[in-house]
Design a protein around this motif. Structure first.
Motif, PDB file in Angstrom:
ATOM      1  N   LEU A  86       3.574   5.963  -5.649  1.00 30.09           N
ATOM      2  CA  LEU A  86       3.357   6.263  -7.018  1.00 30.09           C
ATOM      3  C   LEU A  86       2.195   7.025  -7.628  1.00 30.09           C
ATOM      4  CD1 LEU A  86       4.531   2.473  -8.082  1.00 30.09           C
ATOM      5  CD2 LEU A  86       5.718   4.706  -8.382  1.00 30.09           C
ATOM      6  N   MET A  87       1.079   7.021  -6.711  1.00 28.83           N
ATOM      7  CA  MET A  87      -0.051   7.792  -7.105  1.00 28.83           C
ATOM      8  C   MET A  87       0.377   9.239  -6.795  1.00 28.83           C
ATOM      9  SD  MET A  87      -2.066   5.543  -8.588  1.00 28.83           S
ATOM     10  CE  MET A  87      -3.435   6.778  -8.835  1.00 28.83           C
ATOM     11  N   ASN A  88       0.854   9.467  -5.659  1.00 23.70           N
ATOM     12  CA  ASN A  88       1.331  10.779  -5.484  1.00 23.70           C
ATOM     13  C   ASN A  88       2.113  11.368  -6.360  1.00 23.70           C
ATOM     14  OD1 ASN A  88       0.108  10.930  -2.923  1.00 23.70           O
ATOM     15  ND2 ASN A  88       1.310  10.382  -1.918  1.00 23.70           N
ATOM     16  N   THR A  89       3.031  10.564  -6.972  1.00 26.02           N
ATOM     17  CA  THR A  89       3.790  11.117  -8.334  1.00 26.02           C
ATOM     18  C   THR A  89       3.272  11.258  -9.474  1.00 26.02           C
ATOM     19  OG1 THR A  89       5.639   9.668  -7.270  1.00 26.02           O
ATOM     20  CG2 THR A  89       6.021  10.220  -9.520  1.00 26.02           C
ATOM     21  N   LEU A  90       2.200  10.416  -9.631  1.00 23.62           N
ATOM     22  CA  LEU A  90       1.436  10.823 -10.702  1.00 23.62           C
ATOM     23  C   LEU A  90       0.591  12.043 -10.751  1.00 23.62           C
ATOM     24  CD1 LEU A  90       0.324   7.044 -11.658  1.00 23.62           C
ATOM     25  CD2 LEU A  90       1.934   8.746 -13.060  1.00 23.62           C
ATOM     26  N   ARG A  91      -0.071  12.258  -9.563  1.00 24.15           N
ATOM     27  CA  ARG A  91      -0.960  13.476  -9.140  1.00 24.15           C
ATOM     28  C   ARG A  91       0.122  14.595  -9.757  1.00 24.15           C
ATOM     29  NH1 ARG A  91      -4.000  10.881  -5.692  1.00 24.15           N
ATOM     30  NH2 ARG A  91      -2.209  10.802  -4.030  1.00 24.15           N
ATOM     31  N   GLU A  92       1.366  14.604  -8.967  1.00 26.61           N
ATOM     32  CA  GLU A  92       2.228  15.931  -9.015  1.00 26.61           C
ATOM     33  C   GLU A  92       2.386  15.833 -10.737  1.00 26.61           C
ATOM     34  OE1 GLU A  92       3.535  18.156  -7.393  1.00 26.61           O
ATOM     35  OE2 GLU A  92       2.056  17.309  -5.826  1.00 26.61           O
ATOM     36  N   TRP A  93       2.593  14.751 -11.418  1.00 27.48           N
ATOM     37  CA  TRP A  93       2.928  14.721 -12.786  1.00 27.48           C
ATOM     38  C   TRP A  93       1.696  15.339 -13.649  1.00 27.48           C
ATOM     39  CZ3 TRP A  93       6.769  15.273 -16.175  1.00 27.48           C
ATOM     40  CH2 TRP A  93       6.415  14.929 -17.566  1.00 27.48           C
ATOM     41  N   ASN A  94       0.487  15.008 -13.453  1.00 27.77           N
ATOM     42  CA  ASN A  94      -0.591  15.523 -13.961  1.00 27.77           C
ATOM     43  C   ASN A  94      -1.156  16.956 -13.719  1.00 27.77           C
ATOM     44  OD1 ASN A  94      -1.303  13.021 -15.169  1.00 27.77           O
ATOM     45  ND2 ASN A  94      -2.423  12.243 -13.562  1.00 27.77           N
ATOM     46  N   LYS A  95      -0.644  17.372 -12.387  1.00 27.97           N
ATOM     47  CA  LYS A  95      -0.583  18.929 -12.074  1.00 27.97           C
ATOM     48  C   LYS A  95       0.486  19.495 -13.013  1.00 27.97           C
ATOM     49  CE  LYS A  95       0.407  21.868  -8.265  1.00 27.97           C
ATOM     50  NZ  LYS A  95       0.480  21.917  -6.770  1.00 27.97           N
ATOM     51  N   PHE A  96       1.537  18.977 -13.341  1.00 28.75           N
ATOM     52  CA  PHE A  96       2.603  19.642 -13.946  1.00 28.75           C
ATOM     53  C   PHE A  96       2.150  19.882 -15.564  1.00 28.75           C
ATOM     54  CE2 PHE A  96       6.147  18.972 -16.859  1.00 28.75           C
ATOM     55  CZ  PHE A  96       6.872  19.936 -16.824  1.00 28.75           C
ATOM     56  N   THR A  97       1.632  18.921 -15.816  1.00 30.50           N
ATOM     57  CA  THR A  97       1.302  18.637 -17.395  1.00 30.50           C
ATOM     58  C   THR A  97       0.010  19.598 -17.637  1.00 30.50           C
ATOM     59  OG1 THR A  97      -0.019  16.674 -17.255  1.00 30.50           O
ATOM     60  CG2 THR A  97       2.338  16.467 -17.847  1.00 30.50           C
ATOM     61  N   ALA A  98      -0.929  19.759 -16.662  1.00 26.81           N
ATOM     62  CA  ALA A  98      -2.076  20.587 -16.664  1.00 26.81           C
ATOM     63  C   ALA A  98      -1.511  22.015 -16.843  1.00 26.81           C
ATOM     64  CB  ALA A  98      -2.925  20.347 -15.928  1.00 26.81           C
ATOM     65  N   GLU A 140       0.887  -1.179   0.178  1.00 29.51           N
ATOM     66  CA  GLU A 140       0.103  -0.083  -0.108  1.00 29.51           C
ATOM     67  C   GLU A 140       0.809   1.297   0.216  1.00 29.51           C
ATOM     68  OE1 GLU A 140      -3.444   1.711  -0.658  1.00 29.51           O
ATOM     69  OE2 GLU A 140      -3.231  -0.604  -0.375  1.00 29.51           O
ATOM     70  N   ALA A 141       1.902   1.171   0.713  1.00 34.79           N
ATOM     71  CA  ALA A 141       2.914   2.534   0.802  1.00 34.79           C
ATOM     72  C   ALA A 141       3.379   2.837  -0.348  1.00 34.79           C
ATOM     73  CB  ALA A 141       3.757   2.234   1.815  1.00 34.79           C
ATOM     74  N   SER A 142       3.903   1.673  -1.484  1.00 29.80           N
ATOM     75  CA  SER A 142       4.208   1.976  -2.751  1.00 29.80           C
ATOM     76  C   SER A 142       3.293   2.449  -3.544  1.00 29.80           C
ATOM     77  CB  SER A 142       4.953   0.521  -3.289  1.00 29.80           C
ATOM     78  OG  SER A 142       5.965   0.220  -2.221  1.00 29.80           O
ATOM     79  N   LYS A 143       2.045   2.093  -3.316  1.00 28.87           N
ATOM     80  CA  LYS A 143       1.068   2.482  -4.479  1.00 28.87           C
ATOM     81  C   LYS A 143       0.694   3.951  -4.168  1.00 28.87           C
ATOM     82  CE  LYS A 143      -1.385  -1.937  -4.905  1.00 28.87           C
ATOM     83  NZ  LYS A 143      -2.662  -2.710  -4.603  1.00 28.87           N
ATOM     84  N   ILE A 144       0.551   4.277  -2.798  1.00 27.66           N
ATOM     85  CA  ILE A 144       0.438   5.558  -2.577  1.00 27.66           C
ATOM     86  C   ILE A 144       1.720   6.482  -2.820  1.00 27.66           C
ATOM     87  CG2 ILE A 144       0.290   7.058  -0.569  1.00 27.66           C
ATOM     88  CD1 ILE A 144      -1.127   5.015   1.031  1.00 27.66           C
TER      89      ILE A 144
END
Length: 149
Positions: free
Chosen positions: A9-21, A3-7
């Protein structure tokens, strides 16, 4: 995967999506500011043209002043997580930059103003800044013949 690894990675993806937007939004704003700037510069050149100065300004995309190209282009510098945006104006040795801040305020000589305000009506300080750029370019070319010192 735990669960810690998933969280993580999901936080990393959230930051990336925020950056691309943010990158897409700032690119759109820079392109729009550049298009409006080209039209304002074109109007300045058209005035010089009425005074028998060697100017080409039939379209905002192909402008010259005394044989020198007048270039107005958006510049988007992206380095995760930051997006820096500006519009550069160049002609021979004359240059100006219009800074577009992350909060969508625009700095172009004088007090900053908001992008929404800019779309509704171009501030006088903005048109004055464009006229100063054209004047600088004209005087530079007149002094140097257009060659960069």
């Amino acid at each position: 995967m735990n669960e810690a690894s998933k969280i993580l990675l999901m936080n990393t993806l959230r930051e990336w999506n925020k950056f691309t937007a943010e990158r897409e939004k700032m690119t759109m704003v820079a392109n729009e500011v550049a298009a409006i700037t080209r039209k304002v510069v074109q109007e300045c050149l058209a005035l010089l043209n009425t005074q028998n100065i060697d100017v080409t300004c039939e379209t905002p995309d192909a402008m010259t002043l005394m044989g020198q190209a007048v270039v107005v282009e958006p510049l988007i510098e992206v380095a995760f997580p930051a997006v820096k945006t500006k519009v550069n104006l160049t002609c021979s040795g004359a240059t100006r930059s219009i800074i577009i801040n992350p909060n969508l305020s625009i700095s172009a000589g004088g007090n900053p103003f908001m992008f929404d305000q800019f779309k509704k009506g171009i501030p006088d300080s903005f048109t004055t800044n464009a006229a100063e750029f054209v004047s600088d370019a004209f005087l530079y070319i007149a002094r140097t013949g257009g060659s960069k010192e």
